[in-house]
Write an enzyme that holds these catalytic residues in place. Structure first.
Site, mmCIF file in Angstrom:
data_model
loop_
_atom_site.group_PDB
_atom_site.id
_atom_site.type_symbol
_atom_site.label_atom_id
_atom_site.label_comp_id
_atom_site.label_asym_id
_atom_site.label_seq_id
_atom_site.Cartn_x
_atom_site.Cartn_y
_atom_site.Cartn_z
ATOM 1 N N ASP A 292 -24.109 -14.668 -30.705
ATOM 2 C CA ASP A 292 -24.789 -14.551 -29.412
ATOM 3 C C ASP A 292 -25.159 -15.941 -28.882
ATOM 4 O O ASP A 292 -25.069 -16.204 -27.678
ATOM 5 C CB ASP A 292 -26.054 -13.692 -29.593
ATOM 6 C CG ASP A 292 -26.797 -13.413 -28.300
ATOM 7 O OD1 ASP A 292 -26.306 -13.774 -27.226
ATOM 8 O OD2 ASP A 292 -27.899 -12.847 -28.378
ATOM 9 N N HIS B 18 -34.375 -7.038 -30.109
ATOM 10 C CA HIS B 18 -33.645 -8.256 -29.733
ATOM 11 C C HIS B 18 -34.290 -8.776 -28.449
ATOM 12 O O HIS B 18 -33.955 -8.330 -27.348
ATOM 13 C CB HIS B 18 -32.172 -7.883 -29.519
ATOM 14 C CG HIS B 18 -31.276 -9.040 -29.221
ATOM 15 N ND1 HIS B 18 -30.282 -9.448 -30.085
ATOM 16 C CD2 HIS B 18 -31.207 -9.890 -28.171
ATOM 17 C CE1 HIS B 18 -29.641 -10.485 -29.567
ATOM 18 N NE2 HIS B 18 -30.183 -10.771 -28.399
ATOM 19 N N HIS C 31 -35.631 -11.723 -25.708
ATOM 20 C CA HIS C 31 -35.343 -13.034 -25.110
ATOM 21 C C HIS C 31 -36.651 -13.601 -24.563
ATOM 22 O O HIS C 31 -37.504 -12.857 -24.085
ATOM 23 C CB HIS C 31 -34.313 -12.886 -23.993
ATOM 24 C CG HIS C 31 -32.914 -12.694 -24.510
ATOM 25 N ND1 HIS C 31 -31.797 -12.889 -23.748
ATOM 26 C CD2 HIS C 31 -32.459 -12.341 -25.739
ATOM 27 C CE1 HIS C 31 -30.706 -12.662 -24.471
ATOM 28 N NE2 HIS C 31 -31.088 -12.307 -25.678
ATOM 29 N N CYS D 208 -30.170 -22.120 -23.558
ATOM 30 C CA CYS D 208 -30.237 -23.500 -23.092
ATOM 31 C C CYS D 208 -31.134 -23.597 -21.859
ATOM 32 O O CYS D 208 -30.841 -23.004 -20.819
ATOM 33 C CB CYS D 208 -28.849 -24.012 -22.744
ATOM 34 S SG CYS D 208 -28.894 -25.650 -22.017
ATOM 35 N N ASN E 132 -32.620 -16.611 -26.015
ATOM 36 C CA ASN E 132 -32.804 -15.887 -27.278
ATOM 37 C C ASN E 132 -34.060 -16.371 -27.992
ATOM 38 O O ASN E 132 -34.343 -17.579 -28.021
ATOM 39 C CB ASN E 132 -31.611 -16.161 -28.208
ATOM 40 C CG ASN E 132 -30.425 -15.260 -27.927
ATOM 41 O OD1 ASN E 132 -30.587 -14.072 -27.683
ATOM 42 N ND2 ASN E 132 -29.234 -15.824 -27.960
HETATM 43 MG MG MG Z 1 -29.378 -12.348 -27.079
#
Ligand code: MG
Length: 321
Positions: free
Chosen positions: A27, A222, A224, A255, A264
């Site tokens: 990912d 998951h 972010h 980034c 992430n």
């Molecule tokens: Mg991700």
């Protein structure tokens, strides 16, 4: 180096141990513009394993033209030999369809992941299919994998919000989540792909899944960190009983200088919080941080992880391998 940092002060109502599903090599790297050499990817994964990570998503068997960064799956996977067999490291790989499954299995992959969407807009953008068409595409993949004894993870992206559709109703995410599990997925990763979730929404989705008969122990999260909520959301999930958390070493894939920042959750930031809560992860934070510093040098820019920056900026705590 990080001994005693942070001070561990356990809190009530949390799991004793958390399994981190490390996604940096897949990912994270798939969002990198410059192509990373296969040998660097292999060394990255070996270093992650050396830092104590036991589930490391390695690559993706999508068509090479879809994700050029991961077009070297056939070359990379053999370089990971030994990690699965002798070290007991799980190396899941993403597969989009039966062709991808066949390629992965031919190389000895024993864990796969399929990537679904809770929203029609993202299913269309990412898979060029409706949600139900994408489920129909996954059905034979999951069935074939299960028949071969292969562990299947389902990703469900856009569980909380979608860039085209806005907030995603809990019932909508629950419907698709349930459908993925009904196909035979062993576990499900609930993705906050654009980082808009907040802790109450996390609790509501987990409770909604439980109400539909989905047990918490098949669920991973998951998150972010786009809006700075990833750790708050993680804590809410842990309080609900979730023990599988996805994270990306060094915050790869997020980034902060790129317009496409996805943010992430950084594995180091996660491990810092879990260590502070006295929760076992098996991860050596110093070695992990050193790995992210090493990779950042190869990518030519600093890691966006707060913990990587803090530990590597302080000479007394400088990461050592
Ligand atoms: Mg991700």
């Amino acid at each position: 180096m990080t001994e005693g940092l942070p001070m561990a002060v356990p809190a009530r109502g949390l799991p004793a141990r958390v399994r981190i599903h490390e996604v940096g090599a897949r990912d994270g790297l798939q969002n990198e513009k410059g192509v990373v050499p296969t040998e660097v990817k292999a060394e990255f994964i070996h270093r992650l394993a050396g830092a104590g990570l036991t589930t490391i998503e390695a690559t993706s068997f999508v068509h090479p033209s879809w994700v050029p960064q991961l077009a070297d799956a056939e070359q990379l996977f053999p370089l990971l030999g030994g990690l699965a067999e002798t070290e007991g490291v799980a190396l899941p790989v993403l597969v989009p369809n039966e062709r991808g499954l066949d390629r992965a299995v031919a190389l000895g992959a024993r864990r796969i992941a399929v990537f679904g969407s809770a929203t029609e807009s993202f299913a269309r953008a990412n898979l060029n299919r409706t949600v139900d068409e994408s489920l129909a595409m996954f059905a034979p993949v999951v069935a074939k994998a299960r028949a071969d004894g292969i562990h299947v993870r389902g990703y469900l992206s856009m569980c909380f919000g979608d860039p085209w559709e806005g907030p995603v109703p809990v019932g909508q995410a629950v419907r698709v989540a349930k459908a993925l599990l009904d196909l035979g997925c062993d576990e499900l990763s609930l993705g906050d792909t654009i980082g808009v979730a907040t802790p109450g929404h996390v609790r509501a989705l987990l409770a909604g899944l439980n109400e539909r008969g989905v047990p918490t122990d098949v669920l991973g999260v998951h998150f972010h960190d786009t809006y700075g909520q990833a750790l708050s959301n993680t804590l809410a999930a842990l309080q609900h009983g979730v023990t599988t958390v996805d994270a990306s070493a060094g915050g790869l894939g997020g980034c902060p200088y790129a317009k496409s920042a996805t943010g992430n959750l950084a594995t180091e930031d996660l491990v810092w919080m879990l260590q502070g809560l006295g929760i076992e992860t098996g991860v050596d934070l110093g070695r992990l941080t050193a790995t992210s510093v090493w990779l950042a040098e190869r990518l030519g820019r600093p890691s966006p992880s707060r913990t990587v920056r803090a530990l590597s900026a302080n000479p007394a705590q400088s990461p050592k391998e």
